[in-house]
Design an enzyme around this catalytic site. Sequence first.
Site, short mmCIF file in Angstrom:
data_model
loop_
_atom_site.label_atom_id
_atom_site.label_comp_id
_atom_site.label_asym_id
_atom_site.label_seq_id
_atom_site.Cartn_x
_atom_site.Cartn_y
_atom_site.Cartn_z
N ASP A 139 0.10 4.63 1.49
CA ASP A 139 0.09 6.37 2.90
C ASP A 139 0.46 5.14 4.15
O ASP A 139 -0.27 3.81 4.37
CB ASP A 139 -2.03 6.32 2.37
CG ASP A 139 -1.95 7.48 1.44
OD1 ASP A 139 -0.72 8.36 1.53
OD2 ASP A 139 -2.65 7.23 0.79
N ASP A 145 0.86 -1.36 -0.52
CA ASP A 145 -0.37 -0.05 0.06
C ASP A 145 0.63 1.07 0.25
O ASP A 145 2.20 1.29 0.23
CB ASP A 145 -0.90 0.14 1.41
CG ASP A 145 -1.92 0.95 1.68
OD1 ASP A 145 -2.06 1.70 0.38
OD2 ASP A 145 -2.40 1.31 2.06
N ASP A 188 -1.51 -1.14 5.68
CA ASP A 188 -1.76 -0.94 7.83
C ASP A 188 -2.78 -0.37 8.05
O ASP A 188 -3.57 -0.92 9.17
CB ASP A 188 -1.24 1.21 7.69
CG ASP A 188 -2.29 2.63 6.68
OD1 ASP A 188 -2.36 2.07 5.46
OD2 ASP A 188 -3.12 2.52 7.27
#
Length: 740
Positions: free
Chosen positions: A295, A293, A578
Amino acid sequence: MAAPPPPPPGPRARSQSERRLARDPAPRAPHLPRGLPSLGNSRAEGRGRRPRDAARDGSPRLIGQGGAEGRGGGGAVVRDHRVLPPPAAPPAAAAPPEGPPRGRRSPPGPRRPPPRSAPRPLASRRGAARPPRTARRGLAARRVLPRAGAAGSGAEPRPCAGCPSGTMALGMAALRRGGGAAPRLLAVAVSCQSCRPRASQCPGDGGHGQPKDQQPAAPGRARRGAEPGPAAGSPPLPAEGADTKTYLWARYHEMKKLVYDLLPPGVCNLLNPATIYANNEISLGDIEIYGFDYDYTLAQYSNLLHSMIFNTARDILIEQFKYPEGLGKYDYIPGFAIRGLHYDVQKSLLMKIDAFHYVQLGTAYRGLKPVPDEEVIELYGGTQHIPLYQMSDFYGKGPSLKQFMDIFSLPEMTLLSSVIDYFITHGIEFDQVHLYKDISDAIRDVHVKGVMYKWIEKDLEQYILHGDEIYAVLNRLVNHKKKLFLITNSPFSFVDKGMKHMVGKNWRDLFDMVIVQADKPNFFTDRRKPFRKLDEDGSLQWDKINQLEKGKIYKEGNLFDFLRLTGWRGSKVLYFGDHLYSDLADLMLRHGWRTGAIVPELETEIRIINTEQYMHSLTWQQALTGLLERMQMYQDAESKQVLLEWMKERQEIRSLTKNLFNPQFGSIFRTFHNPTYFSRRLVRFSDIYMASISCLLNYDVNFTFYPRRTPLQHEAPLWMDQLCTGCMKTPFLEEMVHIR
């Protein structure tokens, strides 16, 4: 002139212990596992023999680490941290026969074997009467325990015969080595002491060197002659003539002294924040494809971004949704909320819930003020438990409860609490559902309309952290022939500028494919959206996608087409993200990918765990819990008052430990003792987790991660924190013996 040889020894008289065993052999207690010494076997060595841990030079010796006290040793005795004088000599008796007294070694000198013409009788060589088989097992079990040195010698203490293993010795050794298990083993050592009565009596034992029929009876309980001795769950017995209140406080102070004496200065700093932690066994050598990912996975942002999101969403509420202008006085409060909290929309409660769906009391907030525990319990029908059907759905969204799982939700929770605080303070009535929806829409506009992206693009140096480490991770994987791909919900222009800042203008050469605006988690479940290709400037192309080319940029799409076009299936793929729901859950459960969770809060929490204050608080809390569990059998009025004071102190320690992480909500990983709901999802949806992607640099590309064995409550002897107290779960074992 040489002394004449001694006469051949005659038959040896049987000792008191052997006569007692021959007369009344001790059968194995029915409640003990086969192969363990029974309650009576701990005295099988006899009282007349010198204990192996006694000092031979008359110096003080330690009692309570196994073996009888003995009556042949002449040194002083250390009992309960007090040095007692040597026992007085017994009254004069008939002259003993020639030779060394029984139970002591012969003085140094050449040993003279008996003449061949006078062999020792069989009874003398083998003993007048062999102990029963169970007693021999007890003797053998005690002989294999490590020997303790004299007091002050630095030798590790010898474990007591009543405990499953040498926890004191293990705890001390682990602390000296500085290993990761030291705090847990230290807690075991403390708990092990709590299961011993005064004079180091082990549970179920009649006291070292003291038979059961000479033990003082417990207060308020008449002792019957034929009744078996106290079982493993019975409380320890205070000294004869002492009231239970004095005894309980004596044990308390002994435990407290032991906790602080056993914690050496080097016990802290045992955990490394750059460690990768494993929930499931995984070998990096088996991983061929790495996915990421963007961010808070590849790009880590500074906390300044949270203030910008809060201020912008607050202004949207005032300007577009016509909320009171007085909200403009509220600023972002760093550290107010933590990730993983639940928000009850109907009750306007922000709270932390554990893995068993119980609200942690003291962590429920309405606005910026805590809600009393009594009110929380009343709101949920007289319980702290929230039924499963009211909980969030699989992705943390439900009709009445929402779980905030990503780091971008920190400013949203703070804004939600600030608006509610303003309305309550000014007596403004509001609809809870509308208020929650308005704030969610305002936060979404900050992301969807690109406001946040523009801030970051203008000052990449200020907002993005650890960029140089990201290049090192990606370049290392490519050099080892690994394939890389990127799937993110962010737009291409934002990702492109950030990756050029961290990796360089040729960052796309490192990736086999890049997918932007993927709309996760729908990307993993919805088959309807096809892939679309972007040109070098980020403009959409209209051609049909029949293959995914290296270095190209794609938009939207779905995982099913991704798997069909790439063939990247199963456990050879490792994806990092995250968000436990949007990034990892479907990949783990439905597609069999290996997953890695990025938890930036881990670094801060580990630094707190490594502090001396946390270590002392947690260790004393565990020791006090062990005392409460062990001593709860005393139910007289004075004892109950003591136990209540202990429980109050335990609650104060738990609150203090919680406040070390966050004054409002504590750690994101634990409630007072249970894992949080966030922790439960973290373990379920990730094979490994770490503070940042740069932690991969600390491990070889073929490294295998092995998780610690997950303890179960019925595995109490293997679970360090419950090693001794776990055997106290059946306090009425004595009565059960009669039933059996």
